[in-house]
Write an enzyme that holds these catalytic residues in place. Sequence first.
Site, PDB file in Angstrom:
ATOM      1  N   ASP A  70     -11.646  -0.236  -5.779  1.00  0.00           N
ATOM      2  CA  ASP A  70     -11.525  -0.055  -4.324  1.00  0.00           C
ATOM      3  C   ASP A  70     -10.835   1.280  -4.047  1.00  0.00           C
ATOM      4  O   ASP A  70     -10.029   1.397  -3.115  1.00  0.00           O
ATOM      5  CB  ASP A  70     -10.778  -1.237  -3.680  1.00  0.00           C
ATOM      6  CG  ASP A  70     -10.908  -1.258  -2.158  1.00  0.00           C
ATOM      7  OD1 ASP A  70     -11.667  -0.437  -1.610  1.00  0.00           O
ATOM      8  OD2 ASP A  70     -10.225  -2.085  -1.524  1.00  0.00           O
TER       9      ASP A  70
ATOM     10  N   HIS B 221      -6.462   8.605   0.786  1.00  0.00           N
ATOM     11  CA  HIS B 221      -6.073   8.974   2.154  1.00  0.00           C
ATOM     12  C   HIS B 221      -5.249  10.251   2.107  1.00  0.00           C
ATOM     13  O   HIS B 221      -4.586  10.538   1.111  1.00  0.00           O
ATOM     14  CB  HIS B 221      -5.224   7.882   2.806  1.00  0.00           C
ATOM     15  CG  HIS B 221      -6.020   6.693   3.248  1.00  0.00           C
ATOM     16  ND1 HIS B 221      -7.024   6.777   4.190  1.00  0.00           N
ATOM     17  CD2 HIS B 221      -5.969   5.388   2.870  1.00  0.00           C
ATOM     18  CE1 HIS B 221      -7.548   5.571   4.367  1.00  0.00           C
ATOM     19  NE2 HIS B 221      -6.939   4.716   3.576  1.00  0.00           N
TER      20      HIS B 221
ATOM     21  N   ASP C 178     -18.226  -2.881   3.953  1.00  0.00           N
ATOM     22  CA  ASP C 178     -16.846  -2.819   3.465  1.00  0.00           C
ATOM     23  C   ASP C 178     -15.961  -1.853   4.244  1.00  0.00           C
ATOM     24  O   ASP C 178     -16.388  -0.793   4.693  1.00  0.00           O
ATOM     25  CB  ASP C 178     -16.768  -2.462   1.987  1.00  0.00           C
ATOM     26  CG  ASP C 178     -15.344  -2.578   1.488  1.00  0.00           C
ATOM     27  OD1 ASP C 178     -14.787  -3.678   1.573  1.00  0.00           O
ATOM     28  OD2 ASP C 178     -14.773  -1.565   1.068  1.00  0.00           O
TER      29      ASP C 178
ATOM     30  N   HIS D 276     -16.698  -7.864   2.364  1.00  0.00           N
ATOM     31  CA  HIS D 276     -15.243  -7.731   2.501  1.00  0.00           C
ATOM     32  C   HIS D 276     -14.796  -8.950   3.306  1.00  0.00           C
ATOM     33  O   HIS D 276     -15.224  -9.137   4.446  1.00  0.00           O
ATOM     34  CB  HIS D 276     -14.979  -6.410   3.234  1.00  0.00           C
ATOM     35  CG  HIS D 276     -13.602  -6.238   3.778  1.00  0.00           C
ATOM     36  ND1 HIS D 276     -12.737  -5.297   3.298  1.00  0.00           N
ATOM     37  CD2 HIS D 276     -12.959  -6.862   4.789  1.00  0.00           C
ATOM     38  CE1 HIS D 276     -11.604  -5.342   3.995  1.00  0.00           C
ATOM     39  NE2 HIS D 276     -11.707  -6.274   4.904  1.00  0.00           N
TER      40      HIS D 276
ATOM     41  N   ASN E  99     -18.581   3.291   4.530  1.00  0.00           N
ATOM     42  CA  ASN E  99     -17.758   3.611   5.707  1.00  0.00           C
ATOM     43  C   ASN E  99     -17.385   5.088   5.783  1.00  0.00           C
ATOM     44  O   ASN E  99     -16.219   5.462   5.826  1.00  0.00           O
ATOM     45  CB  ASN E  99     -16.522   2.712   5.785  1.00  0.00           C
ATOM     46  CG  ASN E  99     -15.618   2.824   4.576  1.00  0.00           C
ATOM     47  OD1 ASN E  99     -16.042   3.280   3.512  1.00  0.00           O
ATOM     48  ND2 ASN E  99     -14.376   2.411   4.726  1.00  0.00           N
TER      49      ASN E  99
ATOM     50  N   HIS F 257     -17.197  -0.361  -6.602  1.00  0.00           N
ATOM     51  CA  HIS F 257     -16.549  -0.371  -5.278  1.00  0.00           C
ATOM     52  C   HIS F 257     -15.588   0.817  -5.139  1.00  0.00           C
ATOM     53  O   HIS F 257     -14.417   0.723  -5.488  1.00  0.00           O
ATOM     54  CB  HIS F 257     -15.783  -1.699  -5.104  1.00  0.00           C
ATOM     55  CG  HIS F 257     -15.267  -1.931  -3.726  1.00  0.00           C
ATOM     56  ND1 HIS F 257     -15.196  -3.181  -3.155  1.00  0.00           N
ATOM     57  CD2 HIS F 257     -14.770  -1.087  -2.789  1.00  0.00           C
ATOM     58  CE1 HIS F 257     -14.682  -3.097  -1.940  1.00  0.00           C
ATOM     59  NE2 HIS F 257     -14.402  -1.826  -1.698  1.00  0.00           N
TER      60      HIS F 257
HETATM   61 ZN   LIG Z   1     -12.811  -3.942   1.498  1.00  0.00          ZN
END
Ligand SMILES: [Zn+2]
Length: 417
Positions: free
Chosen positions: A297, A301, A145, A172, A87, A53
């Site tokens: 995860d 950013h 997700d 998610h 995403n 992930h």
């Molecule tokens: Zn997530």
Amino acid sequence: MKTILKNCKLVNSDKTEIYIEDGKFADKFDEKIADEVIDVNGRTVLPGLVDMHVHFREPGYEYKENIATGSAAAARGGFTSVCTMPNTNPVCDNAAVVSGIIKKANEVGLVRVYPIGAAGKNLESNELAEIGLMKEAGIVAISNDGKPIATSGFMRKVLEYSSDFDIPVLNHEEDLTISDGAMNEGEVSTSIGIRGVPTASEDIMIARDIILSEYLGIPVHICHVSTKGGLRMIREAKARGVKVTCETCPHYFTLTDKSCENYDTNFKMHPPLRTEEDRLAVIEAIKDGTVDCIVTDHAPHHQDDKEVEFSHALNGIVGLESSFALCYTYLVKPGIITMEKLLELMCYNPSNILKLGRGGMNVGDDADLAVFDLDNEFVFEKDKMLSKGRNTPFDGWKLYGQTVLTMMGGKKTYELR
Ligand SMILES: [Zn+2]
């Protein structure tokens, strides 16, 4: 190309040498014919880690991270295989994006990248993405997700359709109708005046997915579990034979919502950091086998997305370069779990759930490995990270388990200098 690793410490084996020939683990050969002999000085050699992930942000958000920097960060964390969430922009909901990611990752060549395809076109919960074509192009799972697969009807469709293609679904867990907040809903959110996300938002969706999985007899994988209630339901479901698996992340067993008190956005993610009670429940669930995998995860950013008011900051933290050390320092070193158990969580189970065939160290297996220094404390510094993201809550933490060397297919992908 022939390589020997000398003075190794292995888990569950007395062997001290590792032989690699043409990218694969090999039988013993004479040191004189080796192209390279690496002395690892008694450090611990593990199979290359698997993170099912991560967010590498390419295509579309290369200012946050790209496949090259994400791969370098993975290698520095001891990972040799990662699965990238869909995403991106364009969304990874069609075969062309899948092929593009795989091609780029192969060019970079620092980690095996297995793309995850979107469940719905454009990550919506209306129209199915091209699951069959994406599978042919190389996806290993389906997920929306970043967002949940929002409705029960669409989740049912996704589970049934994906099961026809024998491809796992990872969800998610978030009920969007009650999750409009920036941190965990509770005493801390009330005291600092930030709107909260209740644990119920996550728990309701976990319950729904368990019910659908049980009703349809189709496996479901629950992403990044953070709540005591969610873990209780997963434990009970497993006990009665439901094909449910789940993952959690290092931040859910090392941090709580108390860290949000000073409005530092490096403690903002989704699901949010929960209470001490939840943190202890995560540790218990790791211990008793309720949790199958630990993932990062990894969500880099740009600082412009994080250096804003807490409520407006984007969710997510980077994780690839701190994950193993956090797991070792907080789970294995204090004796909560064994190193064998940690390998199940960070290598064998994710590989098995997604059928990646990774983690083997027998003769003929791809020579994917990582060498860690378990004896000496080091300071984790955000400015030394290879990820483009600087959004870590662990800057300055003193940890054990620094990566010394990572090899993928017998090739050095990271070396501590
Ligand atoms: Zn997530």
